[in-house]
Design a protein around this motif. Sequence first.
Motif, short mmCIF file in Angstrom:
data_model
loop_
_atom_site.label_atom_id
_atom_site.label_comp_id
_atom_site.label_asym_id
_atom_site.label_seq_id
_atom_site.Cartn_x
_atom_site.Cartn_y
_atom_site.Cartn_z
N ALA A 148 -44.38 44.77 8.92
CA ALA A 148 -45.08 45.46 7.83
C ALA A 148 -44.15 46.47 7.15
O ALA A 148 -44.10 46.57 5.93
CB ALA A 148 -46.33 46.16 8.35
N GLU A 149 -43.39 47.20 7.95
CA GLU A 149 -42.48 48.20 7.42
C GLU A 149 -41.38 47.54 6.59
O GLU A 149 -41.04 47.98 5.49
CB GLU A 149 -41.89 48.96 8.61
N LEU A 150 -40.82 46.45 7.14
CA LEU A 150 -39.78 45.69 6.45
C LEU A 150 -40.27 45.22 5.08
O LEU A 150 -39.58 45.34 4.06
CB LEU A 150 -39.39 44.48 7.31
N ARG A 151 -41.50 44.68 5.05
CA ARG A 151 -42.01 44.07 3.83
C ARG A 151 -42.25 45.08 2.72
O ARG A 151 -42.18 44.76 1.54
CB ARG A 151 -43.31 43.32 4.13
N ARG A 152 -42.56 46.33 3.10
CA ARG A 152 -42.79 47.34 2.08
C ARG A 152 -41.51 47.70 1.34
O ARG A 152 -41.54 48.31 0.29
CB ARG A 152 -43.39 48.60 2.72
N GLU A 153 -40.36 47.31 1.93
CA GLU A 153 -39.07 47.61 1.29
C GLU A 153 -38.52 46.39 0.56
O GLU A 153 -37.37 46.39 0.13
CB GLU A 153 -38.08 48.08 2.35
N ILE A 154 -39.31 45.34 0.47
CA ILE A 154 -38.86 44.12 -0.19
C ILE A 154 -39.91 43.72 -1.22
O ILE A 154 -41.07 43.49 -0.87
CB ILE A 154 -38.67 42.97 0.83
N GLY A 155 -39.52 43.67 -2.48
CA GLY A 155 -40.46 43.23 -3.52
C GLY A 155 -40.83 41.77 -3.29
O GLY A 155 -40.01 40.97 -2.85
N TYR A 156 -42.08 41.42 -3.57
CA TYR A 156 -42.55 40.06 -3.27
C TYR A 156 -43.38 39.55 -4.44
O TYR A 156 -44.41 40.13 -4.78
CB TYR A 156 -43.38 40.13 -1.99
N VAL A 157 -42.90 38.49 -5.05
CA VAL A 157 -43.61 37.89 -6.19
C VAL A 157 -43.81 36.42 -5.89
O VAL A 157 -42.85 35.73 -5.53
CB VAL A 157 -42.80 38.03 -7.50
N ILE A 158 -45.05 35.93 -6.02
CA ILE A 158 -45.31 34.52 -5.71
C ILE A 158 -45.86 33.79 -6.92
O ILE A 158 -46.34 34.41 -7.87
CB ILE A 158 -46.28 34.38 -4.51
#
Lengths: 400, 240
Positions: free
Chosen positions: A79-89
């Motif tokens: 969860a912490e990792l993902r908050r630092e990576i923009g994610y567009v689908i």
Amino acid sequence: MTGEATSVTYRGVTKRYAGQTDPAVDDLSLEVEAGEICVLVGPSGCGKTTALRMVNRTVDLTEGDITIGGTSVKDRPPAELRREIGYVIQQIGLFPHRTIADNIATVPHLVGWDKERIAARVDELIELIELDGEMRDRFPSQLSGGQQQRVGVARALAVDPPVMLMDEPFGAIDPINRERLQNEFLRLQREIRKTVLFVTHDIDEAIKMGDRIAIMRKGGKLAQFATPAELLMSPSDDFVEDFVGADRALKRLALMRVSDIDLWEAPLAHVGQSTGEVRSKLVGAEVPHALLVDSDRRPIGWLSESDLAGDTVPATPDSGPDPILDLEDVMRDALADILQSETQYAPVVDGQRRIAGILSVEIIQDFLGSPEAKEEEHPAADRPLAEDHSAAPPDYPPGD
Amino acid sequence: MDFVLIAQSTADEFTRDPGSGSSGCVANDGICPDWAIDNFDRYVTPALEHIYLTVVSVGIGFAVAFLLAVLAHRQRWLIAPITGATGILYTIPSFAFFFLLLPFTGRGNTTAIIALSAYTLQIIFRNIMAGLANVPEAAKDSGRGMGMTGRQLLWRVELPLATPELIAGLRIATVSTVALATLAVFAGAGGLGDPIYADLTFKTNIILAGGLCILIALAFDLLLVGIQKLAVPWRAVRPV
């Protein structure tokens, strides 16, 4: 956690899904440099989306490692990792029950920003994606697909993450809006300089968007990792050549500007000049006709045989100069202009509309067939006309 | 102990009273508006009891079904056994249900509320599960991808998006509980069943008590529709 783009490195990454014998991604090693757009492209089932999703651990690695800025993703709580990576689908995935502003504020909220900071950031992002401020309090269903995906991009950028993952972000948008969104994103990327991993199945989109392209083949294997130009000029094998398409020479033209190629020198003529001088200039010239220019060397038109029948060059030639190309034109468009005008060559002008040289179909043909085209660097070393256009005095001495 | 399943405790209160005017009409089991107006206060307490039974039963049913749904959402294997168990509860005839409970809980509200709550479980549970299943995969994917934990995803995305189905379930459960609560009188819990079963031959009484049931059901339904409008504003908007 935010700001500076960081590199993303795949080292021997393999993914095997439970119950499947063949790996979805097989021993993938890849170095995505900080601030570049790396496109993962390939036919469906080649493992490109799986490869992308292992970066934010929405899919877990089986073997190997992925590091972001030197830190293994396996060492970070997901969860912490993902908050630092923009994610567009592709399906955008805006929350239908939240307003545009609340959607954009998702990650700032998760990481505990205060209200004022979130509101200010949301305003900033809405401006960045050039969305009408009124949209702020609308719900996603009230926006068009293109607007929704702009919001999707803004939401991914909310906490200014160093890395962005984009999984076919423009795949569900109609072609016209897709092109606009692509251009907007490239413009945005010039400002924000994120490290972007971008998945698509469309090779044209890959060539357009990618600083570098990783072509993957079925079985999750990397077929080639190269710049778009390299990929088009020297595909590593039949699969890549096939995937890039038979028209790769034309695609290559889409990556070049007119200024990237050696132009022909134009035989220039001035109003009132003696036709004898002009005729002598044409001897041995690559272009069979003289180009009439004004005192600022701006093209007026092409001189025909009958224009040269008199003693001096007339002010109004039989044929105009069109099409006139610009040094900054994309080669593919320049070629299209020439062919559409049913001519063989066209004058090229600089930013001040002054003549810089002549582009011909022959030059393009030679370029595409020449060994020069196999080099990565653009053949820009020797380009007298294109380079000295800032030197004001005309360098076409009469009687040359 | 008295396990007899009749509404005997208050029965006499609601039988017609020939002495109070309109005697011909009342004596002939007719529909007597005058009598209804004169005797309306007889129905206030049963109506309040009825509302109380409905609210408490649906409230408890919702709480239990909600917990079961959240549990089953995490542990998918629980869906089938929970659906089965609440299904069995749903099929027990109400008289039998009261009778089974009487040795443990005796006559009164507790017995009625346990039975009435149990009947709502199946409807509410299945509706919440359907609502959770209808949450767009893309919203879940993007939520997870942005770093929501399982709990954050559930409370901030999945449950809000399941609200329309959840409220639809509550509406069905509430209306059917209002209807079923007329039988609560046989468990000794009062409600509008009291006047209805006191004298099944007197039309005025049946119409008045039955009509109140329908009004209560309609009122609850409208209330829930109103709550849905407030809780689900994104459904009301039209694309501009």
